[in-house]
Design a protein around this motif. Structure first.
Motif, mmCIF file in Angstrom:
data_model
loop_
_atom_site.group_PDB
_atom_site.id
_atom_site.type_symbol
_atom_site.label_atom_id
_atom_site.label_comp_id
_atom_site.label_asym_id
_atom_site.label_seq_id
_atom_site.Cartn_x
_atom_site.Cartn_y
_atom_site.Cartn_z
ATOM 1 N N PHE A 1 -26.296 6.262 10.984
ATOM 2 C CA PHE A 1 -27.578 5.930 11.619
ATOM 3 C C PHE A 1 -28.423 4.945 10.832
ATOM 4 C CE2 PHE A 1 -26.710 10.321 13.227
ATOM 5 C CZ PHE A 1 -26.422 9.941 14.523
ATOM 6 N N ILE A 2 -28.303 4.953 9.523
ATOM 7 C CA ILE A 2 -29.225 4.143 8.734
ATOM 8 C C ILE A 2 -28.557 2.822 8.381
ATOM 9 C CG2 ILE A 2 -30.656 4.094 6.673
ATOM 10 C CD1 ILE A 2 -30.749 7.189 6.895
ATOM 11 N N ARG A 3 -27.498 2.921 7.572
ATOM 12 C CA ARG A 3 -26.799 1.675 7.266
ATOM 13 C C ARG A 3 -26.199 1.105 8.552
ATOM 14 N NH1 ARG A 3 -22.342 2.091 2.818
ATOM 15 N NH2 ARG A 3 -20.921 2.111 4.587
ATOM 16 N N GLY A 4 -25.762 2.002 9.438
ATOM 17 C CA GLY A 4 -25.186 1.573 10.714
ATOM 18 C C GLY A 4 -26.149 0.699 11.497
ATOM 19 N N ALA A 5 -27.403 1.114 11.559
ATOM 20 C CA ALA A 5 -28.399 0.347 12.308
ATOM 21 C C ALA A 5 -28.596 -1.028 11.681
ATOM 22 C CB ALA A 5 -29.726 1.100 12.332
ATOM 23 N N THR A 6 -28.690 -1.055 10.377
ATOM 24 C CA THR A 6 -28.917 -2.328 9.697
ATOM 25 C C THR A 6 -27.731 -3.271 9.888
ATOM 26 O OG1 THR A 6 -30.342 -1.243 8.112
ATOM 27 C CG2 THR A 6 -29.461 -3.362 7.461
ATOM 28 N N GLU A 7 -26.522 -2.688 9.886
ATOM 29 C CA GLU A 7 -25.343 -3.549 10.080
ATOM 30 C C GLU A 7 -25.336 -4.167 11.474
ATOM 31 O OE1 GLU A 7 -22.255 -0.867 8.901
ATOM 32 O OE2 GLU A 7 -22.504 -1.366 6.766
ATOM 33 N N VAL A 8 -25.745 -3.382 12.463
ATOM 34 C CA VAL A 8 -25.812 -3.912 13.828
ATOM 35 C C VAL A 8 -26.780 -5.102 13.867
ATOM 36 C CG1 VAL A 8 -26.709 -3.395 16.135
ATOM 37 C CG2 VAL A 8 -25.191 -1.770 14.996
ATOM 38 N N ILE A 9 -27.935 -4.936 13.222
ATOM 39 C CA ILE A 9 -28.947 -6.002 13.247
ATOM 40 C C ILE A 9 -28.467 -7.217 12.456
ATOM 41 C CG2 ILE A 9 -31.331 -6.574 12.642
ATOM 42 C CD1 ILE A 9 -31.889 -3.490 12.868
ATOM 43 N N ARG A 10 -27.886 -6.940 11.301
ATOM 44 C CA ARG A 10 -27.415 -8.052 10.468
ATOM 45 C C ARG A 10 -26.349 -8.860 11.225
ATOM 46 N NH1 ARG A 10 -26.379 -7.886 4.032
ATOM 47 N NH2 ARG A 10 -24.734 -6.398 4.410
ATOM 48 N N ASP A 11 -25.459 -8.147 11.916
ATOM 49 C CA ASP A 11 -24.424 -8.848 12.685
ATOM 50 C C ASP A 11 -25.044 -9.746 13.747
ATOM 51 O OD1 ASP A 11 -22.513 -7.670 11.197
ATOM 52 O OD2 ASP A 11 -21.849 -6.225 12.725
ATOM 53 N N LYS A 12 -26.087 -9.230 14.430
ATOM 54 C CA LYS A 12 -26.741 -10.031 15.471
ATOM 55 C C LYS A 12 -27.238 -11.353 14.902
ATOM 56 C CE LYS A 12 -28.979 -6.432 18.095
ATOM 57 N NZ LYS A 12 -30.267 -5.910 18.570
ATOM 58 N N TYR A 13 -27.894 -11.254 13.746
ATOM 59 C CA TYR A 13 -28.449 -12.473 13.154
ATOM 60 C C TYR A 13 -27.361 -13.364 12.583
ATOM 61 C CZ TYR A 13 -33.292 -11.291 13.961
ATOM 62 O OH TYR A 13 -34.488 -11.042 14.572
ATOM 63 N N GLN A 14 -26.348 -12.731 11.995
ATOM 64 C CA GLN A 14 -25.278 -13.554 11.413
ATOM 65 C C GLN A 14 -24.563 -14.351 12.492
ATOM 66 O OE1 GLN A 14 -23.090 -10.770 8.963
ATOM 67 N NE2 GLN A 14 -24.169 -11.422 7.114
ATOM 68 N N GLN A 15 -24.474 -13.770 13.697
ATOM 69 C CA GLN A 15 -23.804 -14.487 14.781
ATOM 70 C C GLN A 15 -24.520 -15.774 15.149
ATOM 71 O OE1 GLN A 15 -23.202 -11.724 18.008
ATOM 72 N NE2 GLN A 15 -21.728 -10.528 16.801
ATOM 73 N N ILE A 16 -25.837 -15.822 14.905
ATOM 74 C CA ILE A 16 -26.530 -17.089 15.179
ATOM 75 C C ILE A 16 -26.813 -17.850 13.879
ATOM 76 C CG2 ILE A 16 -27.554 -16.323 17.362
ATOM 77 C CD1 ILE A 16 -30.222 -16.031 15.705
ATOM 78 N N GLY A 17 -26.073 -17.472 12.848
ATOM 79 C CA GLY A 17 -26.118 -18.264 11.620
ATOM 80 C C GLY A 17 -27.300 -17.968 10.711
ATOM 81 N N GLN A 18 -27.976 -16.822 10.938
ATOM 82 C CA GLN A 18 -29.095 -16.477 10.060
ATOM 83 C C GLN A 18 -28.691 -15.307 9.182
ATOM 84 O OE1 GLN A 18 -32.644 -15.783 12.294
ATOM 85 N NE2 GLN A 18 -32.868 -17.921 12.875
ATOM 86 N N ASP A 19 -28.943 -15.456 7.897
ATOM 87 C CA ASP A 19 -28.508 -14.426 6.947
ATOM 88 C C ASP A 19 -29.651 -14.160 5.974
ATOM 89 O OD1 ASP A 19 -26.873 -12.581 5.896
ATOM 90 O OD2 ASP A 19 -25.450 -13.975 4.976
ATOM 91 N N TRP A 20 -30.678 -13.483 6.478
ATOM 92 C CA TRP A 20 -31.864 -13.305 5.635
ATOM 93 C C TRP A 20 -31.923 -11.940 4.973
ATOM 94 C CZ3 TRP A 20 -35.001 -9.562 8.006
ATOM 95 C CH2 TRP A 20 -34.809 -9.372 9.386
ATOM 96 N N MET A 21 -31.007 -11.023 5.360
ATOM 97 C CA MET A 21 -30.979 -9.715 4.701
ATOM 98 C C MET A 21 -29.993 -9.801 3.545
ATOM 99 S SD MET A 21 -30.831 -7.372 8.084
ATOM 100 C CE MET A 21 -30.979 -8.547 9.416
ATOM 101 N N LEU A 22 -30.495 -10.006 2.355
ATOM 102 C CA LEU A 22 -29.609 -10.348 1.244
ATOM 103 C C LEU A 22 -29.012 -9.113 0.585
ATOM 104 C CD1 LEU A 22 -31.753 -13.243 -0.225
ATOM 105 C CD2 LEU A 22 -29.737 -13.400 1.233
#
Lengths: 276, 991
Positions: B271-292
């Motif tokens: 639920f926790i890391r899982g949620a963040t991974e879902v969000i990170r993937d969304k942004y990475q798909q459009i080429g944004q990688d701001w969660m370092l």
């Protein structure tokens, strides 16, 4: 350009905004760790102003500013020279010393301000607040005494943030003399525009509602409120309201005004010195 | 530990005729305890065991230790003038900054910096000189209110003469390597774990036994006994503690929800890391990688701008704060600060602190259990600790909350948050990535090691009972830490540090053990570690949680420069070992191996935990008929501890040091207006910054933990939207960072000891599901978090358990902080709108609690609807239409309106009828439906605002000059209260 040495380290914590204040006042600040000064990596001779910022030097464990004042008076540089001798030489050469909050507490304990007797003995105390606690609140101060010449006929809203700011004079003679010579240069104001006697307009119970002192020779200045925390209009607690009311805040009425005033004083002294 | 007579002592007293503020406070405290002390004079005492002559001391002490005007110092004769006195000093070995500083200042004054021992031989004490005679019982009552026996030595006396002692840590006999025989029966194993405070369960003990059995041959070959050493057992116990390993958040859970089984393989991963991974993937798909950095370091790291990164961490420090409120809270703040500047290569500059506190009622009247401190005492102490730590560190405390509930009377919750900024690049590479290499030195910096804080990790992983030893409590030193953090910033900027972490729970064993994973091994020599005093056992050196210490990785080529810089900055730094690839954590003492553990086993050997959870949703019960005088009810609500002004606490915190705080906790013409979120500039060039909010609402959790967690998340978001932040939107360049902090009671089911454990864990599962749903829906990523699982206090056969609680701390970048909007009304004639819909949701509300009524629907978050409102409000913000915005929470709309009036010193004429017929009048006015914000706009902008907000906002009325808040329902005036009355009701001394 007026060059300012802003000390940091050993528990000081306002060096960054202090340097920003000097920049806005057109001066050239250098932030240096106090140890670098003691180690001889920076020299007072290269500056017109020495600034002791706010903070909790050495944790203020023995009373605010106590330990740092001791280092100034009894400490030595890495080369063996006395720090105090360097301070006296700096003042002798026309340098200015500014202390804010903890810096003011240091200056007072070291006897640098008001120094009416001219022997650098402690003449006033900054004792624990009458409220018995540390408080962060905004107060209104008015330029008084020699402060009128220095800062203009102005009032300043400024935050105080201290636990020990109740100014007490050593004895009635010191009090009278300080008043007579106009050395109480900023005074806490109450809602009616008079010197604040009551808490919280007088936030700490200071005698004469004194918020700031100038030394008898005019070269050392210390104050409890924090002008460096009011560098732009959006630092004021009511900035949103002022904006909505269409009020324009003059830079001179912010803390920057105070920085400009003592930078100008230091520049004047430096120019006079050069002319002489 | 023992006492010895002091060789010399200095008494610093307030001069006759000068005001003794500290004495006045003690007199007032005594009065509250029913004691008539008469005047109280407080002296500072310094007990010295140093080679110093009486002449030297007489000359130097008055100058070095006392103020020249208001204080006087006397040497060697300590006297009291009153009828009786209390003398309080630290227990032996407890942090005593004041004594240490006194020693330093005497050394400077006498030019003895190099002649005296570097351990502490000056000890500070306080003498409370009491005018009136008190009985022994009365003196003890006063003494225990002034000091805390766990950390202080409290002595009493009568008459003039005062006996001063110096606390002395007695050295134990030289150490002998002890081995632990695990080849014993199950019961004996469990008893072994209990007796040693390991908090290891049988499965874990057996796993350790098997591991050592398997390693026996190898160990014997390398000269070790096959049995584990005492030290190795301690390392395993601390590293495997719930505090460090989060075994329950990573457990396999059988969850029965509404009668249907649903397995959960790790709450954290799902639920926790899982949620963040879902969000990170969304942004990475459009080429944004701001969660370092997310969940992989001491704090979360996101991009702030091209050159800077933002670091966020929130921790709790509950158990220590229950025992020693001042020290516990200080350590909480300072420890969390260390996490922030101990992230990546280290050296982040601290930007702000947040502080959220949960206490028992301040008028708690039940008899106190053994070891239980009164909630009022805990609250005062915690606030003092936060003040000391934050203020002395020069970090503004900009946002927070205080919640009262009887169930926090055993253990308070003390959430300490920190935001920090670090440059993106250091000369030796990206700042946020540790780059530890084989051969890097292991360097410890900061404070020295003592016996304070042994077993902290295991202690805080267990239920708190009345059998605790003082060694579990540490007291922080803000000054030592400030020196260390300044040094870290400087050293890291020079590229001298390849990685670091702080020393918290588990001490060196944890910090070195964690960093060693980078290279695959580490070896340290414990005899190198600087000690506060002699006599520590090697395992104690390894495990001690003495504060203000960082562990650094330093390249061999940089070691000399780093150590030299540390010397110049008066920060103690010592190389104690090296990173290698041995696969082991190897600790020696004077060359003798005392621990040699497989890193893989240490970090991955802990057996998977299995747990049972159960939750059944409940239909709301009806609310009884409410016949309310709206005005009287509003005044009563405003004075409630959960609603009234926090000014008395807030002003004790420096919230504007650094000069960057733009929206402070209190704003407006009156300086009283409470704000929802704080806004802080990033620096003095440019106008960008961050907004931060924190929210929790444990009161809703009894009815519906899912709705409670959603509500907390929504409250944190709406506070940011109110102040003018944009929601994270794909395609924009967001920078959001969030932290979750769960604090729950013991949720491990046990038929005898914890029969409702399944329901408790069920609540936690529902809270985690809510987090996932909200986080992924709003694309707000958790970047770090923490769980605290055993928030129970047990004594005298009674258990006090906290309600399941989750705090969300949200931070978002603001491109221009000058666009921030504060909460208070600002101008007569401005139109007042309510953004968001109001439902008949009185369940769990402050109103029903005040009326001692139950029932009602718990406020639910309708997230699609909420998001639409927020997006529309963002559009209005973008056009600069919003003059004020204040979120509705405890006490509902009426309380929010009252606060807007109090803060701006205006009245308002309001009609709640347009809010519609979905809710009763009490629910319209006092209900706590989520996702609602009170907004005022210029009259000329009102049409445009209404157009943008569409059906998300309702016009309620306008700001008035008459300093009265009038609430109508259609034409009927339901309440008219002057702002003076509102203010008087609301400005309570909350603590």
């Amino acid at each position: 350009m007026v060059r300012v040495l802003v000390l940091c380290g050993y528990g000081f914590n306002c060096e960054e905004e202090t340097a920003a204040g000097y920049r806005l006042a057109g001066a050239e600040p250098t932030v240096a760790h106090t140890a670098d000064w003691f180690d001889g990596l920076v020299q007072l001779a290269d500056f017109e102003i020495l600034h002791f910022p706010g903070g909790f030097s050495f944790g203020d464990d023995l009373g605010s500013g106590q330990v740092f004042a001791n280092r100034l008076k009894n400490g030595r540089f890495a080369n063996g020279g006395r720090v105090w001798d360097a301070i006296l030489a700096f003042l002798g050469a026309g340098g200015h010393i500014i202390g804010i909050c903890n810096g003011f507490q240091i200056l007072v304990r070291a006897g640098l301000v008001p120094n009416l007797a001219g022997i650098y003995a402690q003449e006033v105390a900054l004792a624990p607040n009458g409220s018995g606690k540390f408080e962060d609140r905004w107060v209104r101060c008015q330029a008084t005494g020699l402060g009128v010449g220095l800062f203009g006929e102005r009032e300043f809203d400024l935050p105080v943030r201290h636990g020990e700011g109740r100014l007490e004079f050593a004895d009635p003679q010191v009090r009278d003399l300080a008043q007579e010579r106009g050395l109480v240069v900023l005074t806490y104001l109450d809602a009616d525009g008079g010197p604040a006697v009551q808490y919280p307009a007088n936030p700490n119970g200071a005698d004469l509602a004194a918020a700031a002192l100038l030394s008898a020779d005019g070269q050392v200045f210390g104050m409890m409120p924090h002008p460096e925390a009011y560098l732009t209009f959006i630092n004021h607690p009511d900035w949103g309201g002022r904006q909505r009311r269409g009020e324009v805040v003059e830079v001179a009425d912010t803390g920057v005004g105070l920085f400009c005033a003592w930078v100008a004083a230091a520049a004047g002294k430096a120019a006079a010195k050069a002319a002489a | 530990m023992s006492l010895q007579p002091a060789a010399h002592c200095v008494q610093v007293r307030i001069r006759q005729g000068q005001r003794d503020v500290a004495g006045e406070q003690v007199q007032a405290l005594a009065h509250d305890l029913g004691l008539d002390t008469g005047s109280v004079r407080v002296s500072r005492l310094y007990a010295l065991n140093l080679p110093i002559s009486i002449d030297e001391l007489t000359t130097i002490a008055p100058i070095a230790l006392a103020d020249g005007i208001v204080e006087a110092a006397s040497i060697d004769t300590v006297t009291a003038q009153g009828a009786c006195h209390v003398l309080i000093g630290r227990q032996a070995g407890v942090t005593d900054d004041e004594g240490r500083t006194a020693q330093q200042v005497l050394a400077t004054a006498l030019d003895r910096q190099h002649g005296w021992p570097d351990t502490q031989h000056v000890f500070a004490q306080r003498l409370y000189d009491i005018q009136n005679p008190l009985t022994e019982e009365q003196l003890v009552r006063l003494g225990t209110a002034l000091g805390n026996r766990l950390v202080d030595r409290i002595a009493y006396g009568t008459g003039v003469h005062v006996q001063v002692w110096a606390p002395l840590v007695v050295a134990e006999p030289t150490h002998a390597l002890r081995h632990i025989d695990l080849n014993i029966g199950d019961l004996a194993l469990m008893e072994l774990s209990r007796a040693n405070c390991w908090h290891l369960n049988l499965v874990e003990l057996k796993a350790i036994r098997s591991h050592f059995a398997a390693m026996a041959a190898q160990r014997v070959t390398s000269g070790l006994a096959s049995q584990p050493t005492e030290c190795e057992m301690e390392i395993l116990a601390q590293t495997w503690s719930e505090h460090c390993k989060h075994k329950e958040f990573n457990a396999d859970i059988d969850f029965f929800h509404n009668g249907t089984s649903r397995p959960v393989h790790s709450l954290f991963k799902t639920f926790i890391r899982g949620a963040t991974e879902v969000i990170r993937d969304k942004y990475q798909q459009i080429g944004q990688d701001w969660m370092l950095t997310v969940f992989s370091d001491n704090a979360g790291v996101v991009e702030l701008d091209a050159d800077h990164l933002f670091v966020l961490k929130v921790e709790t420090h509950n158990s220590p704060s229950a025992l020693d409120p001042v020290g516990g809270a200080m350590t909480g703040v300072l420890g969390n600060n260390r996490d922030a500047f101990g992230t990546g290569k280290g050296g982040a500059r601290l930007l702000f602190n947040t502080n959220v506190l949960c206490f028992g009622p301040q008028d708690y009247a039940k008899p106190l259990l053994s070891g239980q401190l009164h909630p009022a005492r805990i609250a005062r102490g915690v606030v003092h600790g936060v003040e000391q730590a934050g203020n002395k560190s020069g970090v503004p405390t900009v946002n927070g909350a205080i919640v009262f509930d009887e169930r926090f009377s055993g253990k308070p919750l003390v959430f300490c948050g920190t935001g920090a900024i670090m440059p993106r690049h250091y000369p030796n590479g990206p700042s946020w990535q540790k780059d530890i290499a084989v051969g890097d030195h292991i360097v410890v910096i900061g404070g020295r090691v003592g016996r304070d804080g042994i077993h902290g990790a295991t202690f805080s992983s267990g239920t708190l009972d009345d059998k605790v030893s003082s060694s579990v409590v540490q007291i922080g030193s803000p000054f030592v830490q400030k020196m260390a953090s300044d040094f870290m910033t400087e050293a890291c900027a020079l590229g001298l540090v390849s990685g670091c972490t702080d020393n918290g729970a588990g001490g060196l064993s944890s910090s070195v053990g964690e960093l060693a994973q980078a290279t695959g091994g580490a070896a340290i020599e414990l005899a190198q570690v600087p000690l506060k005093y002699m006599g520590l056992q090697p395992w104690e050196i390894l495990l001690s949680e003495s504060q203000e210490r960082m562990t650094l990785a330093v390249r061999p080529a940089d070691l000399g420069e780093l150590l030299q810089l540390a010397r110049r900055r008066e920060v103690e730094a010592t190389a104690i070992g090296m990173f290698n690839q041995s696969g082991e954590l190897h600790a020696t003492y004077a060359g003798e191996s005392i621990a040699r553990l497989s890193l893989n086993f240490l970090h991955n050997g802990v057996p998977q935990k299995h747990m049972l959870a159960e939750w059944t949703d409940r239909a709301p019960l009806p609310v009884g008929p409410l016949s309310l005088d709206l005005g009287a009810t509003l005044l009563a609500l405003l004075a409630r501890p959960n609603i009234c002004s926090r000014e008395a606490v807030i002003r004790q915190y420096d919230h504007e040091v650094k000069g960057k705080t733009v929206v402070k906790p209190l704003m407006g013409r009156s300086g009283l207006a409470p704000q929802d979120a704080a806004v802080v500039r990033a620096g003095f060039t440019g106008w960008h910054g961050v907004a931060v909010s924190s929210a929790l609402c444990p009161k809703f959790g009894d009815l519906d933990p899912y709705a409670m967690a959603c509500g907390a998340f929504d409250e944190a978001i709406r506070a940011l939207v109110a102040v003018g932040v944009r929601l994270p939107l794909l395609g924009e360049q967001p920078s959001w960072s969030a932290c979750d902090n769960f604090c729950v009671p013991n949720s491990a089911y046990d038929p005898v000891h914890n029969p409702d454990g399944k329901q408790k864990l069920g609540k936690l599962v529902r809270m985690c599901e809510a987090l996932y749903d909200m986080s992924t829906f709003f694309d707000v990523p958790m970047t770090s978090g923490k769980d605290s699982m055993k928030n129970d206090f047990v004594a005298d056969g009674v258990q006090i358990s906290v309600p399941p609680t989750v705090l969300f701390t949200l931070v978002a970048r603001m491109p221009d902080v000058r666009t921030a909007v504060t909460s208070e009304f600002k101008y007569v004639g401005d139109q007042v709108f309510l953004v968001g819909a109001t439902y008949d949701e009185l369940g769990g509300s402050e109103l029903l609690t005040m009326l001692s009524q139950t029932g009602g629907a718990v406020p639910a978050v309708r997230k699609e609807q909420a998001k639409q409102s927020y997006l529309r409000l963002m559009a209005a913000h973008a056009e600069r239409l919003v003059v004020s915005a204040h979120d509705c929470s405890d006490g509902g709309l009426a309380v929010a309106l009252a606060e807007c009036c109090i803060g701006g010193e205006f009245g308002a004429a309001i009609d709640v009828a347009p809010l519609g017929g979905q809710a009763s009048l009490p629910a319209l006015v006092f209900g706590e439906s989520h996702s609602r914000i009170v907004v005022s706009v210029r009259a000329s902008d009102a049409p445009r605002f209404a157009e943008l907000l569409d059906d998300s906002a309702t016009l309620l009325g306008q700001v008035t000059a008459d300093l009265t808040l009038c609430i109508h329902f259609e034409t009927e005036l339901k309440c008219a209260l002057s702002v003076a009355d509102l203010t008087a009701a609301w400005r309570q001394e909350v603590l």
